[in-house]
Write a protein that holds these residues in place. Sequence first.
Motif, PDB file in Angstrom:
ATOM      1  N   ASP A  95      -8.302  11.775 -10.403  1.00  0.00           N
ATOM      2  CA  ASP A  95      -8.013  12.501  -9.160  1.00  0.00           C
ATOM      3  C   ASP A  95      -7.961  13.989  -9.429  1.00  0.00           C
ATOM      4  OD1 ASP A  95      -7.761  10.096  -7.664  1.00  0.00           O
ATOM      5  OD2 ASP A  95      -5.836   9.808  -8.660  1.00  0.00           O
ATOM      6  N   TYR A  96      -7.263  14.354 -10.507  1.00  0.00           N
ATOM      7  CA  TYR A  96      -7.239  15.778 -10.864  1.00  0.00           C
ATOM      8  C   TYR A  96      -8.653  16.273 -11.142  1.00  0.00           C
ATOM      9  CZ  TYR A  96      -2.159  15.768 -11.448  1.00  0.00           C
ATOM     10  OH  TYR A  96      -0.816  15.702 -11.235  1.00  0.00           O
ATOM     11  N   GLN A  97      -9.405  15.469 -11.877  1.00  0.00           N
ATOM     12  CA  GLN A  97     -10.752  15.890 -12.236  1.00  0.00           C
ATOM     13  C   GLN A  97     -11.596  16.099 -10.990  1.00  0.00           C
ATOM     14  OE1 GLN A  97     -13.091  13.144 -14.633  1.00  0.00           O
ATOM     15  NE2 GLN A  97     -13.919  14.886 -15.763  1.00  0.00           N
ATOM     16  N   SER A 104       0.828  -1.205   0.000  1.00  0.00           N
ATOM     17  CA  SER A 104       0.000   0.000   0.000  1.00  0.00           C
ATOM     18  C   SER A 104       0.856   1.247   0.000  1.00  0.00           C
ATOM     19  CB  SER A 104      -0.890   0.036   1.252  1.00  0.00           C
ATOM     20  OG  SER A 104      -1.664  -1.102   1.321  1.00  0.00           O
ATOM     21  N   THR A 152     -10.535  16.865  -8.017  1.00  0.00           N
ATOM     22  CA  THR A 152     -10.060  18.053  -7.317  1.00  0.00           C
ATOM     23  C   THR A 152     -10.608  19.319  -7.975  1.00  0.00           C
ATOM     24  OG1 THR A 152      -8.035  16.899  -6.763  1.00  0.00           O
ATOM     25  CG2 THR A 152      -8.013  19.278  -6.533  1.00  0.00           C
ATOM     26  N   LEU A 158       2.700   1.805  -3.273  1.00  0.00           N
ATOM     27  CA  LEU A 158       1.831   2.283  -4.348  1.00  0.00           C
ATOM     28  C   LEU A 158       1.454   3.738  -4.135  1.00  0.00           C
ATOM     29  CD1 LEU A 158      -0.463  -0.813  -4.865  1.00  0.00           C
ATOM     30  CD2 LEU A 158       1.202   0.117  -6.478  1.00  0.00           C
ATOM     31  N   VAL A 159       1.161   4.105  -2.896  1.00  0.00           N
ATOM     32  CA  VAL A 159       0.785   5.492  -2.613  1.00  0.00           C
ATOM     33  C   VAL A 159       1.975   6.418  -2.843  1.00  0.00           C
ATOM     34  CG1 VAL A 159       0.143   7.080  -0.778  1.00  0.00           C
ATOM     35  CG2 VAL A 159      -1.093   4.941  -1.051  1.00  0.00           C
ATOM     36  N   SER A 160       3.165   5.949  -2.482  1.00  0.00           N
ATOM     37  CA  SER A 160       4.340   6.817  -2.561  1.00  0.00           C
ATOM     38  C   SER A 160       4.838   7.016  -3.977  1.00  0.00           C
ATOM     39  CB  SER A 160       5.482   6.219  -1.719  1.00  0.00           C
ATOM     40  OG  SER A 160       5.061   6.086  -0.399  1.00  0.00           O
ATOM     41  N   PHE A 161       4.785   5.974  -4.793  1.00  0.00           N
ATOM     42  CA  PHE A 161       5.492   6.040  -6.065  1.00  0.00           C
ATOM     43  C   PHE A 161       4.580   6.170  -7.286  1.00  0.00           C
ATOM     44  CE2 PHE A 161       8.620   4.044  -3.291  1.00  0.00           C
ATOM     45  CZ  PHE A 161       9.686   4.896  -3.521  1.00  0.00           C
ATOM     46  N   ALA A 162       3.325   5.972  -7.167  1.00  0.00           N
ATOM     47  CA  ALA A 162       2.475   6.020  -8.348  1.00  0.00           C
ATOM     48  C   ALA A 162       2.030   7.451  -8.619  1.00  0.00           C
ATOM     49  CB  ALA A 162       1.254   5.139  -8.148  1.00  0.00           C
ATOM     50  N   ALA A 163       1.896   7.796  -9.910  1.00  0.00           N
ATOM     51  CA  ALA A 163       1.428   9.126 -10.284  1.00  0.00           C
ATOM     52  C   ALA A 163      -0.064   9.235 -10.061  1.00  0.00           C
ATOM     53  CB  ALA A 163       1.741   9.378 -11.751  1.00  0.00           C
ATOM     54  N   PRO A 164      -0.563  10.428  -9.789  1.00  0.00           N
ATOM     55  CA  PRO A 164      -2.002  10.567  -9.623  1.00  0.00           C
ATOM     56  C   PRO A 164      -2.710  10.335 -10.949  1.00  0.00           C
ATOM     57  CG  PRO A 164      -0.928  12.697  -9.608  1.00  0.00           C
ATOM     58  CD  PRO A 164       0.139  11.679  -9.615  1.00  0.00           C
ATOM     59  N   ARG A 165      -3.903   9.834 -10.896  1.00  0.00           N
ATOM     60  CA  ARG A 165      -4.644   9.569 -12.125  1.00  0.00           C
ATOM     61  C   ARG A 165      -5.436  10.806 -12.508  1.00  0.00           C
ATOM     62  NH1 ARG A 165      -7.665   4.459  -9.804  1.00  0.00           N
ATOM     63  NH2 ARG A 165      -8.151   6.126  -8.331  1.00  0.00           N
ATOM     64  N   ASP A 166      -5.838  10.845 -13.789  1.00  0.00           N
ATOM     65  CA  ASP A 166      -6.617  11.975 -14.267  1.00  0.00           C
ATOM     66  C   ASP A 166      -7.886  12.180 -13.454  1.00  0.00           C
ATOM     67  OD1 ASP A 166      -4.721  12.336 -16.077  1.00  0.00           O
ATOM     68  OD2 ASP A 166      -5.912  11.773 -17.832  1.00  0.00           O
TER      69      ASP A 166
END
Lengths: 158, 767
Positions: A31-33, A18, A35, A21-29
Motif C-alpha cells: 500500500d505504501y509502495q 470487513s 502510494t 479488518l479495515v479498522s485494526f490491521a496495519a497497512p501493508r508495504d
Amino acid sequence: MKTNKLIPLLLVLSLLISCLLVSFAAPRDTDYQATLKAKIDSELAKGAKIVITATRSSTSTSTTISGTVTNVSSSTLTDLVINGMTLKNRGEMGFNYSVLDVFNEDKISINSLAPDASLNYTFTLENINWVGNVIHGVIFVQAPNSTDKEVLQAIYVN
Amino acid sequence: MKKLFLLLFIIILSLSLFNGCSPASPPAPTPSESEGEGEEEPTGDRVVLVELFNTEGCAASKVINPIMEDLAQQYGTDKVILLEEAGWGKYTTSEVQERFDCYVPGSKHTPFIAFNGLSQTFSEGVSSGGGGSVPAPPANRAPTITSTAVTTTTLEVEYTYDVDATDPDGDILTYSLTTKPIDMTINSSSGLITWTPTAKGDFDVVIEVSDGSLTDTQSFTISVVDQPPVVTSTPITTATVGVEYSYDVDATDPDGDDLYYYLIVSPTGMAIDGEGSISWTPTAAHISDNAVVVEVSDLELSVTQSFTITIPGSLSGTVISDASGSAVEGSTVTVDGTTTTTDAQGRFGVASLSDGTYDIIVTQSGRATSKVQDVQIADGQTTIVSLVQKEVNVPEWETDPPTISVTGIAEGDELSGTVSGSVTVTDALDIKYIFIGACYIPTQLEYDFAYYGKSNITLPSLDTTLFPNGDSQITVVAYDMNYNRSQLTLNVTINNENSGDVPAMPTDLWPCSVTLGEGVGFFSTGRNELFDRIGIKENPDIINLPEGRSIDLNAVINVADPDSNLFVEIDWSDVGGATGYKIYRKFEGETVYRLIGSTQISEFCDADPQLSVGRKTYYQVSAFNAFGKSEKTPAEWTTPLPKFNLNLVSPTDGASGVSLTPALQWQPVEVVGKYQHYDWYIIGKNDSYYTGYGTVENETSIVYDDEPLQYLKVYEWNIDNAIAFDDDYGTFIEFRAISIAGEMTSLPNGTGSLNGAFEFTTQSESE
C-alpha cells in the motif's frame, strides 16, 4: 425458515469482519509502495519546463560540475535557484543514498529566465575525492519561494 | 434471494480477507496535483527529485526507506533521484537541517518525503504540507519504553526510576514488573519505581508496559553499592608566589571504608599525599587563577571537590604554539629586563610591576619570536595575556618580530559611530600578513581578516554600533615570513548613547567536543599550514618571497599536530535582533565563567589548548547588540573523548591466497565512546570504483559478501571513515562528544586506519 434467517446473519457477520479488518490491521508495504509510486507518476506526468545539462570533471582533490539550465516552456520563469547536493551510496538498505552536502552557500539565483533562454552554471567542490570515494551528485532547479517550493527539474551526476 | 445473499456474503468476505489489511486506498492525485499551476504545456521529460527526511533508528523510517529505495532503483536515475537526508541523528548536517526547515519549519516528523518540493508530500503523522495525501496510520501500534534505566544505586538509599513510555495511538498504558528484587514496587499508572535496597549486589529487573493488547519490555540490572565518601573540609583559595601552600582535605566514609585521595586537575608542581594533604609552592607562572579538582575514593565510589586558587601578581600569560596548538614550555619571557620561563602548561607571570605599559618578548631556540606591545599594568590588578609562538619557518632566518603602530585609534579612546584609522607594520626584511579585528580571540581571528604581503594598511571601517556599549578591544597581529609575531591590543570604550531592545537569550545550546585521531588533519595546525602553502603555490603573487627564500611546498602535512587534535564546536539558535554573541567557558573545578570569544553567527569553535580529554567543560552564550547583552544561557557541557585510532588486522598487507569472501578485521587502539561507526571498502588494484563497501556499528570485523571478488587479483581494503560517539543530550538527538579516527572524504590522502590501506591477492581458482 431456519436457512433464511442464517443468510442475513452471515451477511451482517461478514460486514462486521470487513470493518474490523479495515479498522485494526496495519497497512501493508504494497500500500505504501502504491502510494509512493502514484506520487512519482504524478510528478513524471507533469513534464518539464526546464532542461538541465551537467558535466563533471574531477581530480583527486576537487570536482567541478558545470552545465546549462534552459527554459523549454513558452513562459518566462522567475525566482528560481540552481542548487545541488552530493550523496554517498552507503551500500546498505534503509539509509542508502545518504546526503553528504547541500550547496546552500553556492546556490545560484535566477531572477528571470525567458523562453528558450539558457544560463550557464558551475559548482566547484574542494577537498573531495569524487572517484576514489564513489561520490554521486544531483543538480536541480527549484522555485524556493513558491508556495509548494517546487523542484522543476533535476539531473543525476555520476 | 438466498443465492443473492450468499453471493453478497462471498464477495464481501473475499474483499475482507484479500484486501482488508490495507487502509483506505490513497486518493488518486487530483488534477491540480498532477498539473502544478496549470500553466502552458511543458515540454521535455521530468526527473523527479525525491527528498526523504528520516531519523536514524525510527521504526517508521525502517519501513519507508527500503520501499522508496526499491522504487528509485526500479525507475532509474533518469526518472527518479532519491536523496536520504537525516532529519535528526548522527548523519545530520547543518545544510540538511536548513533544507528540512525550508520544507517543514517548526515541529517536524519523520519520515517526511518531498516529491519535487512540496508539490507532493508523504508524511507519517503530518497532515499538512502542500496538499499531499496521507495514508491512514497503522491501528493499535505497540507502546515503546523511551526512558533509560537507572542502573546503579546506593545501599540503604531509596532508588527511584520513572519509566517513560509512549504509544503512537495515545492508548492508556499500564506498567508492571515481571522480574524484580523483593520490595521493589512500580506505580502501574505513572511507571515510577521505588525501592530501598538492603544488600549490595546486582539485581535483575524487567519492566513491562502494556496498552491492553501489545507490550514493550525493558530489562536491566541494578548494581547496589555502598555509600560514597563525604568531603568535610573547606578549601583554601588564595596563595602567594614563592610561599608554600597547604590544604588538608578531610573526608569521611559512611561505611567506614578506607579512603584514597587523587588530584584530577592541578597546577604544575602540586602534590597530594595518602592522607589528603595538598602541598604546593606557586611560582610566577601560577599568577592568576589555578583550577584544582580533588577526588576522594573508597575504591568503589568517589566524590570530587573542585575549587580555584588565586595567586595575586601584575602579569599572567600563556604561550601556545599556534591558534589551535599546544602549550609551549621552556620559552624565555622578557618583561622590563626581567626574564622568566614558561612551564609545562605554557604559563608565565611577573609578580610585581609598576603601573605603566610594557612589551612582552618570548623567545626559544627553534621557535619564532613573539611580542606583545604596550601591555597595560594598572591599579594592582593582574593583567592576563595570551601569546602565540609558532615554530620558525626556516631555522636559518632571523627572529626579529615586526613592530606595529596604529593611528586614528588610541588606548583608552571612547568610540562611536564608524571609526577608521591606519596600521603600519615595520620589519627588517619582510611581512607575511597582518590581522586586524575587534574583540580579538586567537583561535578565531588568526584565520580571518588577513592582509597578505602588505606593510601599511588602512583599517577597515569599524561600525561600533554593532557592539554593545562598554569596554571592548581592537587587536592587530602581524607576522613576518619566519613567523615572528607581534600583537598590539587597544582597550577602548564603545559609547553610542542609544537605547533599544536587548536581544533575547539564545536557546538550544549544544557544545560537542571533537577529538581527531592521528590520521586526521582537516582542522589542525597542519591543515592551516597546508592551506597556506597551497595558497602560495597556486598564487605566487600573494606573497613576494625575498630573493633566496623559499618554502618547501612538498612538505605537505597530512596529519594533525599530535597535540592539536581537539576542539569543541558550539552551536545555538539564532536570536532576532542580535548583532553578535559572546561565548563563556569554565572547566570542571573552576568557579567562574570566562569570556573566550565573540562571533556574529550562531556557532563558535573553541580550539584552546587548555581543552583536554576527559576534562568536563561547560559553556554559556549571551546575545548582544548595540543596546546590551542578553542573559547567559543555562550551562551545557561536553567531556572530550580520547583519540580513536585503529589498525587493520586481516587480511594482512601483502597476504596472498585470500578467500573470495574474506573476513575483514580491524582493531581500535582504544575503544572509546558508546558507539563506534566504521565504513569499510574493498577496491581492485587500478580499478576506479569500489568492488564493495559498507558500514557497521560496534563491530570490528565483517565477512565480505558484496560484489564477487575475482581469482588471483590484487585488492586494497581499508576503513575510510571511523567515528566514535558518546551519549546524546537526551532532550535532543545530538551527541555531546565524538572522536574521529579517519575521514577520507574530507582529506585527499586520508585514511581511517593508522597502518592502512592493506593490499591482498585472492586465491587461484584451484585453491
